[in-house]
Design a protein around this motif. Structure first.
Motif, PDB file in Angstrom:
ATOM      1  N   THR A  66      13.217 -31.674   0.865  1.00 29.84           N
ATOM      2  CA  THR A  66      13.108 -33.085   0.508  1.00 29.84           C
ATOM      3  C   THR A  66      14.492 -33.715   0.464  1.00 29.84           C
ATOM      4  OG1 THR A  66      13.131 -32.457  -1.832  1.00 29.84           O
ATOM      5  CG2 THR A  66      10.982 -32.804  -0.826  1.00 29.84           C
ATOM      6  N   PRO A  67      14.587 -35.020   0.739  1.00 27.32           N
ATOM      7  CA  PRO A  67      15.903 -35.673   0.692  1.00 27.32           C
ATOM      8  C   PRO A  67      16.496 -35.654  -0.713  1.00 27.32           C
ATOM      9  CG  PRO A  67      14.314 -37.021   1.885  1.00 27.32           C
ATOM     10  CD  PRO A  67      13.530 -35.926   1.219  1.00 27.32           C
TER      11      PRO A  67
ATOM     12  N   ILE B  48      24.948 -40.914 -13.330  1.00 27.10           N
ATOM     13  CA  ILE B  48      24.484 -40.443 -12.023  1.00 27.10           C
ATOM     14  C   ILE B  48      23.651 -39.182 -12.221  1.00 27.10           C
ATOM     15  CG2 ILE B  48      25.131 -39.690  -9.706  1.00 27.10           C
ATOM     16  CD1 ILE B  48      27.849 -40.992 -10.108  1.00 27.10           C
ATOM     17  N   SER B  49      22.456 -39.159 -11.647  1.00 25.51           N
ATOM     18  CA  SER B  49      21.570 -37.999 -11.746  1.00 25.51           C
ATOM     19  C   SER B  49      21.176 -37.520 -10.352  1.00 25.51           C
ATOM     20  CB  SER B  49      20.310 -38.344 -12.541  1.00 25.51           C
ATOM     21  OG  SER B  49      20.629 -38.771 -13.848  1.00 25.51           O
ATOM     22  N   PRO B  50      21.598 -36.306  -9.955  1.00 28.19           N
ATOM     23  CA  PRO B  50      21.124 -35.746  -8.681  1.00 28.19           C
ATOM     24  C   PRO B  50      19.639 -35.424  -8.782  1.00 28.19           C
ATOM     25  CG  PRO B  50      23.104 -34.613  -9.455  1.00 28.19           C
ATOM     26  CD  PRO B  50      22.584 -35.436 -10.596  1.00 28.19           C
ATOM     27  N   MET B  51      18.874 -35.766  -7.751  1.00 29.38           N
ATOM     28  CA  MET B  51      17.434 -35.532  -7.742  1.00 29.38           C
ATOM     29  C   MET B  51      16.980 -35.165  -6.342  1.00 29.38           C
ATOM     30  SD  MET B  51      16.112 -38.832  -9.914  1.00 29.38           S
ATOM     31  CE  MET B  51      14.508 -38.566  -9.188  1.00 29.38           C
ATOM     32  N   SER B  52      15.813 -34.557  -6.267  1.00 27.40           N
ATOM     33  CA  SER B  52      15.239 -34.259  -4.947  1.00 27.40           C
ATOM     34  C   SER B  52      13.715 -34.373  -4.966  1.00 27.40           C
ATOM     35  CB  SER B  52      15.667 -32.868  -4.476  1.00 27.40           C
ATOM     36  OG  SER B  52      15.363 -31.891  -5.438  1.00 27.40           O
ATOM     37  N   SER B  53      13.208 -35.247  -5.828  1.00 26.40           N
ATOM     38  CA  SER B  53      11.759 -35.490  -5.886  1.00 26.40           C
ATOM     39  C   SER B  53      11.506 -36.980  -5.753  1.00 26.40           C
ATOM     40  CB  SER B  53      11.171 -34.972  -7.202  1.00 26.40           C
ATOM     41  OG  SER B  53      11.307 -33.579  -7.306  1.00 26.40           O
TER      42      SER B  53
ATOM     43  N   VAL C 215       8.590 -43.741  -5.453  1.00 27.35           N
ATOM     44  CA  VAL C 215       8.161 -42.968  -6.621  1.00 27.35           C
ATOM     45  C   VAL C 215       9.142 -41.831  -6.849  1.00 27.35           C
ATOM     46  CG1 VAL C 215       6.320 -41.580  -7.642  1.00 27.35           C
ATOM     47  CG2 VAL C 215       5.750 -43.549  -6.197  1.00 27.35           C
ATOM     48  N   LEU C 216       9.594 -41.685  -8.082  1.00 31.55           N
ATOM     49  CA  LEU C 216      10.571 -40.667  -8.448  1.00 31.55           C
ATOM     50  C   LEU C 216       9.962 -39.678  -9.425  1.00 31.55           C
ATOM     51  CD1 LEU C 216      13.509 -43.132  -9.236  1.00 31.55           C
ATOM     52  CD2 LEU C 216      13.080 -41.975  -7.053  1.00 31.55           C
ATOM     53  N   GLY C 217      10.248 -38.404  -9.237  1.00 30.27           N
ATOM     54  CA  GLY C 217       9.886 -37.383 -10.206  1.00 30.27           C
ATOM     55  C   GLY C 217      11.125 -37.037 -11.005  1.00 30.27           C
ATOM     56  N   ILE C 218      11.122 -37.369 -12.295  1.00 28.68           N
ATOM     57  CA  ILE C 218      12.319 -37.211 -13.124  1.00 28.68           C
ATOM     58  C   ILE C 218      12.022 -36.295 -14.302  1.00 28.68           C
ATOM     59  CG2 ILE C 218      14.059 -38.412 -14.496  1.00 28.68           C
ATOM     60  CD1 ILE C 218      13.560 -40.896 -12.872  1.00 28.68           C
ATOM     61  N   GLY C 219      12.873 -35.310 -14.503  1.00 27.25           N
ATOM     62  CA  GLY C 219      12.703 -34.385 -15.620  1.00 27.25           C
ATOM     63  C   GLY C 219      12.883 -35.073 -16.962  1.00 27.25           C
ATOM     64  N   LEU C 220      12.069 -34.681 -17.928  1.00 29.76           N
ATOM     65  CA  LEU C 220      12.210 -35.203 -19.281  1.00 29.76           C
ATOM     66  C   LEU C 220      13.368 -34.492 -19.987  1.00 29.76           C
ATOM     67  CD1 LEU C 220       8.443 -35.391 -20.298  1.00 29.76           C
ATOM     68  CD2 LEU C 220       9.913 -37.244 -19.489  1.00 29.76           C
ATOM     69  N   GLY C 221      13.909 -35.123 -21.001  1.00 31.74           N
ATOM     70  CA  GLY C 221      14.999 -34.515 -21.745  1.00 31.74           C
ATOM     71  C   GLY C 221      16.360 -34.764 -21.134  1.00 31.74           C
ATOM     72  N   GLY C 222      16.418 -35.616 -20.094  1.00 30.16           N
ATOM     73  CA  GLY C 222      17.684 -35.935 -19.448  1.00 30.16           C
ATOM     74  C   GLY C 222      18.066 -37.383 -19.656  1.00 30.16           C
ATOM     75  N   LYS C 223      19.277 -37.723 -19.216  1.00 32.09           N
ATOM     76  CA  LYS C 223      19.789 -39.076 -19.421  1.00 32.09           C
ATOM     77  C   LYS C 223      19.091 -40.098 -18.537  1.00 32.09           C
ATOM     78  CE  LYS C 223      22.674 -41.662 -21.690  1.00 32.09           C
ATOM     79  NZ  LYS C 223      22.482 -41.823 -23.147  1.00 32.09           N
ATOM     80  N   ALA C 224      18.689 -39.695 -17.333  1.00 31.68           N
ATOM     81  CA  ALA C 224      18.062 -40.648 -16.408  1.00 31.68           C
ATOM     82  C   ALA C 224      16.803 -41.266 -16.999  1.00 31.68           C
ATOM     83  CB  ALA C 224      17.752 -39.968 -15.080  1.00 31.68           C
ATOM     84  N   ILE C 225      15.902 -40.427 -17.474  1.00 34.15           N
ATOM     85  CA  ILE C 225      14.640 -40.955 -18.002  1.00 34.15           C
ATOM     86  C   ILE C 225      14.876 -41.718 -19.309  1.00 34.15           C
ATOM     87  CG2 ILE C 225      13.987 -38.853 -19.269  1.00 34.15           C
ATOM     88  CD1 ILE C 225      11.653 -41.235 -17.291  1.00 34.15           C
ATOM     89  N   GLU C 226      15.824 -41.247 -20.119  1.00 33.88           N
ATOM     90  CA  GLU C 226      16.164 -41.962 -21.352  1.00 33.88           C
ATOM     91  C   GLU C 226      16.651 -43.367 -21.017  1.00 33.88           C
ATOM     92  OE1 GLU C 226      20.012 -41.724 -24.061  1.00 33.88           O
ATOM     93  OE2 GLU C 226      18.688 -40.040 -24.520  1.00 33.88           O
ATOM     94  N   ASN C 227      17.525 -43.462 -20.024  1.00 34.79           N
ATOM     95  CA  ASN C 227      18.053 -44.767 -19.631  1.00 34.79           C
ATOM     96  C   ASN C 227      16.968 -45.675 -19.057  1.00 34.79           C
ATOM     97  OD1 ASN C 227      20.644 -44.159 -20.434  1.00 34.79           O
ATOM     98  ND2 ASN C 227      21.417 -43.731 -18.394  1.00 34.79           N
TER      99      ASN C 227
ATOM    100  N   TYR D   2      17.386 -30.986   0.523  1.00 36.79           N
ATOM    101  CA  TYR D   2      17.416 -29.883  -0.441  1.00 36.79           C
ATOM    102  C   TYR D   2      16.213 -29.002  -0.151  1.00 36.79           C
ATOM    103  CZ  TYR D   2      18.367 -27.649  -4.971  1.00 36.79           C
ATOM    104  OH  TYR D   2      18.687 -26.761  -5.967  1.00 36.79           O
ATOM    105  N   ASN D   3      16.468 -27.793   0.333  1.00 32.30           N
ATOM    106  CA  ASN D   3      15.421 -26.909   0.836  1.00 32.30           C
ATOM    107  C   ASN D   3      15.493 -25.560   0.117  1.00 32.30           C
ATOM    108  OD1 ASN D   3      13.692 -25.325   2.351  1.00 32.30           O
ATOM    109  ND2 ASN D   3      14.536 -25.898   4.326  1.00 32.30           N
ATOM    110  N   PHE D   4      14.641 -25.386  -0.911  1.00 33.07           N
ATOM    111  CA  PHE D   4      14.624 -24.150  -1.706  1.00 33.07           C
ATOM    112  C   PHE D   4      16.028 -23.740  -2.143  1.00 33.07           C
ATOM    113  CE2 PHE D   4      10.476 -23.745   0.457  1.00 33.07           C
ATOM    114  CZ  PHE D   4       9.673 -23.590  -0.672  1.00 33.07           C
TER     115      PHE D   4
END
Length: 202
Positions: A18-19, A34-39, A48-60, A182-184
């Motif tokens: 995924t990009p 800045i949050s690196p992501m690949s979802s 649509v973004l898949g963002i992990g909980l407990g991080g600064k991105a989703i808090e912001n 980002y591939n595995f």
């Protein structure tokens, strides 16, 4: 006729190619995280973004519903990797500590990237990324079956592209532009592997 045998496996991660993106969001003090992501996936003007909980991105994003989706080219994989184990959360959750995350406020400096003022949103764009998409959050949902991440729906406001990858005024030239894939846990670009992440698996 070739016979292919299959084996059931249980991979720790599901990033099957995924990009990579660098999501910029607004901190409480007006600075940018800045949050690196690949979802992510896009359809029309919805990303649509898949963002992990407990991080600064989703808090912001819960507090300030603006962001910039910056798409790096393959040559930026080292810059992405430099901040892959940093978090903007001062009180780091235990599960993040266990996989090696440490606090870093100024991720622009750590990643050796340059902030660029956005057109209408407050989070800054990343100058080195050939594509920068300003967006607003329309919905944040946490799946009932998995409380580790949030599904964030955004609407595109402005799409910025480097002139050298634009053709016919409003089209991206696929010959000139290649996303960082980002591939595995490996980085790919231009059809070949260019690096491997050293971040601990979640």
């Amino acid at each position: 006729m070739n016979i292919v045998n299959f084996k059931e496996i249980k991979p720790k991660i599901m990033y099957y190619g995924t990009p990579t993106l660098l999501l910029t969001t607004l901190n409480e003090d007006g600075s940018t995280n800045i949050s690196p992501m690949s979802s992510s996936w896009a359809l029309g003007d919805c990303i649509v973004l898949g963002i992990g909980l407990g991080g600064k991105a989703i808090e912001n994003l819960k507090r300030h519903k603006e962001c910039v989706i910056n798409l790096p080219s393959p040559n930026l994989w080292r810059n992405v990797e430099r901040i892959s184990s940093f978090t903007g959360i001062r009180e780091i959750p235990d599960y993040k500590k266990e996989i090696g995350f440490t606090f870093k406020k100024d991720k622009y400096q750590a990643a050796e990237l340059t902030p660029l003022k956005s057109k209408t949103v407050l989070p800054t764009r990343i100058k080195e990324c050939p594509i920068q998409i300003e967006a607003v959050v329309k919905d944040i949902r946490i799946p009932e079956y998995n409380s580790l991440f949030a599904i964030v729906e955004t609407q595109v406001l402005h799409f910025h592209a480097a002139e050298n990858i634009v053709q016919n005024e409003n089209y991206i030239n696929p010959v000139e532009w290649s996303p960082l894939i980002y591939n595995f846990r490996h980085y790919f670009g231009l059809g070949r592997e260019i690096g491997k992440t050293f971040r601990s698996e979640t």
